[in-house]
Design a protein around this motif. Structure first.
Motif, PDB file in Angstrom:
ATOM      1  N   LEU A   1      -1.181  -4.732  -2.020  1.00 23.83           N
ATOM      2  CA  LEU A   1      -1.638  -5.887  -2.786  1.00 23.83           C
ATOM      3  C   LEU A   1      -0.868  -5.900  -4.095  1.00 23.83           C
ATOM      4  CD1 LEU A   1      -3.701  -8.226  -3.167  1.00 23.83           C
ATOM      5  CD2 LEU A   1      -5.214  -6.548  -4.245  1.00 23.83           C
ATOM      6  N   ILE A   2      -0.076  -6.937  -4.319  1.00 25.51           N
ATOM      7  CA  ILE A   2       0.781  -6.962  -5.506  1.00 25.51           C
ATOM      8  C   ILE A   2       0.280  -7.914  -6.584  1.00 25.51           C
ATOM      9  CG2 ILE A   2       2.794  -6.267  -4.179  1.00 25.51           C
ATOM     10  CD1 ILE A   2       3.793  -9.092  -4.195  1.00 25.51           C
ATOM     11  N   ALA A   3      -0.680  -8.776  -6.276  1.00 27.54           N
ATOM     12  CA  ALA A   3      -1.244  -9.665  -7.290  1.00 27.54           C
ATOM     13  C   ALA A   3      -2.585 -10.188  -6.804  1.00 27.54           C
ATOM     14  CB  ALA A   3      -0.299 -10.833  -7.600  1.00 27.54           C
ATOM     15  N   LYS A   4      -3.479 -10.454  -7.753  1.00 26.29           N
ATOM     16  CA  LYS A   4      -4.799 -10.996  -7.424  1.00 26.29           C
ATOM     17  C   LYS A   4      -5.253 -11.892  -8.569  1.00 26.29           C
ATOM     18  CE  LYS A   4      -9.513  -9.594  -6.183  1.00 26.29           C
ATOM     19  NZ  LYS A   4      -9.518 -10.227  -4.842  1.00 26.29           N
ATOM     20  N   LYS A   5      -5.678 -13.092  -8.240  1.00 24.30           N
ATOM     21  CA  LYS A   5      -6.199 -14.039  -9.218  1.00 24.30           C
ATOM     22  C   LYS A   5      -7.602 -14.461  -8.779  1.00 24.30           C
ATOM     23  CE  LYS A   5      -2.152 -13.994 -11.186  1.00 24.30           C
ATOM     24  NZ  LYS A   5      -1.923 -13.284 -12.466  1.00 24.30           N
TER      25      LYS A   5
ATOM     26  N   ASN B   1      -4.770 -13.866  -3.297  1.00 31.59           N
ATOM     27  CA  ASN B   1      -4.160 -12.549  -3.152  1.00 31.59           C
ATOM     28  C   ASN B   1      -2.713 -12.687  -2.694  1.00 31.59           C
ATOM     29  OD1 ASN B   1      -6.582 -11.189  -3.758  1.00 31.59           O
ATOM     30  ND2 ASN B   1      -7.260 -11.307  -1.629  1.00 31.59           N
ATOM     31  N   VAL B   2      -1.865 -11.819  -3.238  1.00 26.35           N
ATOM     32  CA  VAL B   2      -0.469 -11.776  -2.813  1.00 26.35           C
ATOM     33  C   VAL B   2      -0.236 -10.401  -2.190  1.00 26.35           C
ATOM     34  CG1 VAL B   2       1.933 -12.023  -3.508  1.00 26.35           C
ATOM     35  CG2 VAL B   2       0.158 -13.295  -4.719  1.00 26.35           C
ATOM     36  N   ILE B   3       0.124 -10.384  -0.921  1.00 25.58           N
ATOM     37  CA  ILE B   3       0.257  -9.133  -0.166  1.00 25.58           C
ATOM     38  C   ILE B   3       1.695  -8.980   0.313  1.00 25.58           C
ATOM     39  CG2 ILE B   3      -0.569  -7.832   1.841  1.00 25.58           C
ATOM     40  CD1 ILE B   3      -3.134  -9.527   1.680  1.00 25.58           C
ATOM     41  N   LYS B   4       2.239  -7.767   0.156  1.00 23.51           N
ATOM     42  CA  LYS B   4       3.597  -7.481   0.623  1.00 23.51           C
ATOM     43  C   LYS B   4       3.525  -6.626   1.885  1.00 23.51           C
ATOM     44  CE  LYS B   4       6.079  -4.314  -1.316  1.00 23.51           C
ATOM     45  NZ  LYS B   4       6.862  -3.581  -2.317  1.00 23.51           N
ATOM     46  N   TYR B   5       4.262  -7.032   2.899  1.00 18.74           N
ATOM     47  CA  TYR B   5       4.395  -6.269   4.141  1.00 18.74           C
ATOM     48  C   TYR B   5       5.829  -5.760   4.206  1.00 18.74           C
ATOM     49  CZ  TYR B   5       0.049  -8.565   5.528  1.00 18.74           C
ATOM     50  OH  TYR B   5      -1.243  -9.014   5.563  1.00 18.74           O
ATOM     51  N   ALA B   6       6.003  -4.461   4.025  1.00 17.43           N
ATOM     52  CA  ALA B   6       7.366  -3.881   3.988  1.00 17.43           C
ATOM     53  C   ALA B   6       7.841  -3.557   5.399  1.00 17.43           C
ATOM     54  CB  ALA B   6       7.373  -2.629   3.127  1.00 17.43           C
TER      55      ALA B   6
END
Length: 228
Positions: free
Chosen positions: A82-86, A223-228
């Motif tokens: 999770l790289i960002a949450k508002k 939510n901003v989620i990164k999938y590597a």
């Protein structure tokens, strides 16, 4: 043989071995009794209850083939972060306005995917409300690039739940759906997309269009989620 203090014993100039034989005297009711004890017995009793020597991959596991022995830290990458949450951001009308922003530059990784989920609710007003996503080199809508237009909310108190996925290739490009088709998109969507050069630094910007200056909307959660 006279008594000798332990401190007066001559130390052995070598490690104790299993075959070493040591004479000791044990006190009895009528004097002393001589006994023998081997190095093997001394070592065994001394090690009773002690932690055995740790050997990586044998009696202590590895993580992703990395040994746990030694100092320092081992970073475990789960592939999802999770790289960002508002949460609960209220905004009023007057055209297209900036709701929130986040610098995601450090999370731009080649051959990965970024997913943005967002939930909105219109609370006051008679005009429709359209939430949007942009990227820019700074936290401003000036010169920003539109990357997603979410579903329009026409009535007060209706909730709009949205998901948009963006793939990052190995050359610093962002693959997005056509911004006018990005509403409520999930995995497996085959809509044609476009390629956008990722700005540096890279700010993700949440925007919204409220026509009347007195209209009000709320971004309930994003939510901003990164999938590597």
């Amino acid at each position: 043989m006279g008594q000798i203090k332990v401190s007066e014993l001559i130390p052995k100039d070598a490690p104790l071995s299993d075959t070493d034989l040591i004479m000791i005297a044990e006190e009895t009711s009528d004097g002393y009794e001589s006994k023998k004890i081997t190095g093997h017995e001394i070592i065994g009793r001394a090690q009773t209850g002690m932690q055995p020597t740790l050997v990586s991959g044998e009696n202590i596991k590895t993580i992703n083939s990395t040994s746990l022995l030694g100092s320092g830290n081992i970073t475990v990458n789960t592939g999802v972060s999770l790289i960002a949450k508002k949460t609960m951001v209220t905004h009023t009308g007057g055209g297209v306005i900036l709701i929130a922003s986040e610098d995601i530059s450090s999370h731009i990784v080649s051959n990965s995917m970024i997913q943005v989920t967002a939930m909105y609710r219109k609370t006051v007003g008679t005009q429709s409300y359209t939430p949007r996503l942009y990227i820019n080199t700074s936290a401003t809508l000036t010169g920003a690039t539109l990357i997603a237009t979410f579903g329009t909310i026409a009535s007060v108190n209706l909730i709009n739940d949205n998901v948009a996925n963006f793939a990052i290739d190995g050359s610093g490009n962002l693959y997005v759906l056509s911004p006018t088709l990005a509403s409520n998109t999930r995995y497996g969507n085959t809509l044609a997309g476009s390629v956008i050069t990722i700005p540096s630094p890279c700010f993700l910007i949440w925007g919204g269009q409220l026509t009347n200056g007195t209209d009000t909307a709320v971004m309930l959660n994003s939510n901003v989620i990164k999938y590597a």
